[in-house]
Design a protein around this motif. Structure first.
Motif, PDB file in Angstrom:
ATOM      1  N   THR A  32      -9.387  -0.707   5.501  1.00 60.99           N
ATOM      2  CA  THR A  32      -9.000  -1.249   6.812  1.00 60.99           C
ATOM      3  C   THR A  32      -9.862  -2.429   7.225  1.00 60.99           C
ATOM      4  O   THR A  32      -9.712  -2.953   8.334  1.00 60.99           O
ATOM      5  CB  THR A  32      -9.087  -0.158   7.899  1.00 60.99           C
ATOM      6  N   TRP A  34     -11.332  -6.236   7.534  1.00 57.65           N
ATOM      7  CA  TRP A  34     -10.709  -7.560   7.601  1.00 57.65           C
ATOM      8  C   TRP A  34     -11.072  -8.329   6.343  1.00 57.65           C
ATOM      9  O   TRP A  34     -12.251  -8.391   5.949  1.00 57.65           O
ATOM     10  CB  TRP A  34     -11.206  -8.348   8.805  1.00 57.65           C
ATOM     11  N   ASP A  56     -13.805  -2.476  10.386  1.00 60.86           N
ATOM     12  CA  ASP A  56     -13.071  -2.338  11.644  1.00 60.86           C
ATOM     13  C   ASP A  56     -13.123  -0.865  12.058  1.00 60.86           C
ATOM     14  O   ASP A  56     -12.329  -0.051  11.573  1.00 60.86           O
ATOM     15  CB  ASP A  56     -11.624  -2.789  11.449  1.00 60.86           C
ATOM     16  N   ALA A  59      -9.716   0.792  13.307  1.00 63.47           N
ATOM     17  CA  ALA A  59      -8.708   0.924  12.255  1.00 63.47           C
ATOM     18  C   ALA A  59      -9.095   2.003  11.243  1.00 63.47           C
ATOM     19  O   ALA A  59      -8.223   2.688  10.684  1.00 63.47           O
ATOM     20  CB  ALA A  59      -8.500  -0.409  11.548  1.00 63.47           C
ATOM     21  N   ASN A  62      -7.697   5.594  11.415  1.00 63.99           N
ATOM     22  CA  ASN A  62      -6.298   5.867  11.087  1.00 63.99           C
ATOM     23  C   ASN A  62      -5.863   4.979   9.925  1.00 63.99           C
ATOM     24  O   ASN A  62      -5.096   4.028  10.103  1.00 63.99           O
ATOM     25  CB  ASN A  62      -5.417   5.627  12.318  1.00 63.99           C
ATOM     26  N   PRO A  63      -6.362   5.260   8.707  1.00 69.03           N
ATOM     27  CA  PRO A  63      -6.134   4.357   7.572  1.00 69.03           C
ATOM     28  C   PRO A  63      -4.759   4.474   6.925  1.00 69.03           C
ATOM     29  O   PRO A  63      -4.360   3.596   6.176  1.00 69.03           O
ATOM     30  CB  PRO A  63      -7.223   4.779   6.585  1.00 69.03           C
ATOM     31  N   SER A 195       1.836  -1.062   2.817  1.00 66.72           N
ATOM     32  CA  SER A 195       2.158  -1.102   4.241  1.00 66.72           C
ATOM     33  C   SER A 195       3.392  -0.265   4.547  1.00 66.72           C
ATOM     34  O   SER A 195       4.400  -0.320   3.818  1.00 66.72           O
ATOM     35  CB  SER A 195       2.400  -2.540   4.689  1.00 66.72           C
ATOM     36  N   THR A 198       3.041   0.134   9.993  1.00 68.79           N
ATOM     37  CA  THR A 198       1.973   0.439  10.957  1.00 68.79           C
ATOM     38  C   THR A 198       0.608   0.297  10.321  1.00 68.79           C
ATOM     39  O   THR A 198      -0.296  -0.336  10.875  1.00 68.79           O
ATOM     40  CB  THR A 198       2.130   1.869  11.508  1.00 68.79           C
ATOM     41  N   HIS A 199       0.440   0.884   9.146  1.00 71.09           N
ATOM     42  CA  HIS A 199      -0.822   0.825   8.414  1.00 71.09           C
ATOM     43  C   HIS A 199      -0.755  -0.253   7.338  1.00 71.09           C
ATOM     44  O   HIS A 199       0.296  -0.452   6.713  1.00 71.09           O
ATOM     45  CB  HIS A 199      -1.127   2.162   7.740  1.00 71.09           C
ATOM     46  N   ASN A 200      -1.859  -0.947   7.121  1.00 67.39           N
ATOM     47  CA  ASN A 200      -2.006  -1.903   6.018  1.00 67.39           C
ATOM     48  C   ASN A 200      -3.225  -1.493   5.213  1.00 67.39           C
ATOM     49  O   ASN A 200      -4.362  -1.709   5.640  1.00 67.39           O
ATOM     50  CB  ASN A 200      -2.158  -3.323   6.551  1.00 67.39           C
TER      51      ASN A 200
END
Length: 212
Positions: A32, A34, A56, A59, A62-63, A195, A198-200
């Protein structure tokens, strides 16, 4: 200063998820983060300096997906590094016998890296990974490859879509990376992103040349 900051972040994540293992927390923090690039550091090939990127904390709670590791995975990795039974016993506290040779790059780690020793020759490298769903049931993750500036890589993900039916479900995939003309002391790099909208879940990919 990175070490105490990340240690504090790991403790922060643990307070929200006391049942998560160290490898799950590590994966959540890494995937998560950046992304960074060479222009932020002033050097052309510094993936190993900045790692997965800027952490982050929000983030990381909630990975979506995580890459899990257990003791057996680490033992297989050390066996692949040709550790002796004596050395392994000092590390694990028990008698260990290596069975076969495990490729180091197949450790189920959130990033993928491998070395290539020839500058003119082509290369193909395969990474095997397994992810665990910590997001929502009935979620579909699609893969996306982002090449970093100057990278001359071809990256194929099989399967390219993961359909998770339940929480804690595990699914495996293979990443095949190929290229050529990787000059001495240079790197080619990219990112694999899973992805679901919602999650990346981002994993750095680095191929580097060990030549002089």
């Amino acid at each position: 200063m990175a070490c105490p900051h990340v240690a504090g972040l790991a403790a922060y994540v643990k307070t929200f998820h006391p049942d998560w293992s160290p490898s799950m927390i590590q994966s959540a923090i890494m995937t998560t983060a950046w992304p960074m690039n060479a222009s932020e550091t002033g050097y052309a090939s510094t993936e190993f300096a900045y790692g997965a990127g800027h952490v982050d904390p929000i983030a990381a709670l909630n990975p979506g997906l995580v890459y899990e590791l257990d003791k057996a995975d680490h033992i297989d990795f050390l066996c692949g590094l040709n550790y002796t039974s004596k050395s392994l016993k000092l590390i694990t506290g028990e008698a260990v016998t290596c069975t076969g040779k495990t490729l180091q790059r197949n450790l189920n780690y959130p990033s993928m890296s491998a070395k290539h020793s020839g500058s003119k020759t082509s290369f193909t490298m395969v990474f095997n990974r397994t992810v665990t769903n910590l997001g929502t049931p009935n979620s579909t993750y699609k893969s996306k490859i982002v090449l970093n500036q100057g990278s001359k890589l071809s990256v194929n993900v099989t399967p390219s879509v993961l359909s998770m039916k339940s929480v804690n479900e595990k699914q495996s995939f293979t990443v095949t990376v190929s290229g050529s003309n990787l000059g001495p002391k240079l790197t080619f790099s990219a990112s694999l992103i899973w992805s679901d909208g919602t999650h990346n879940v981002r994993s750095p990919i680095v191929v580097y040349n060990v030549g002089n």
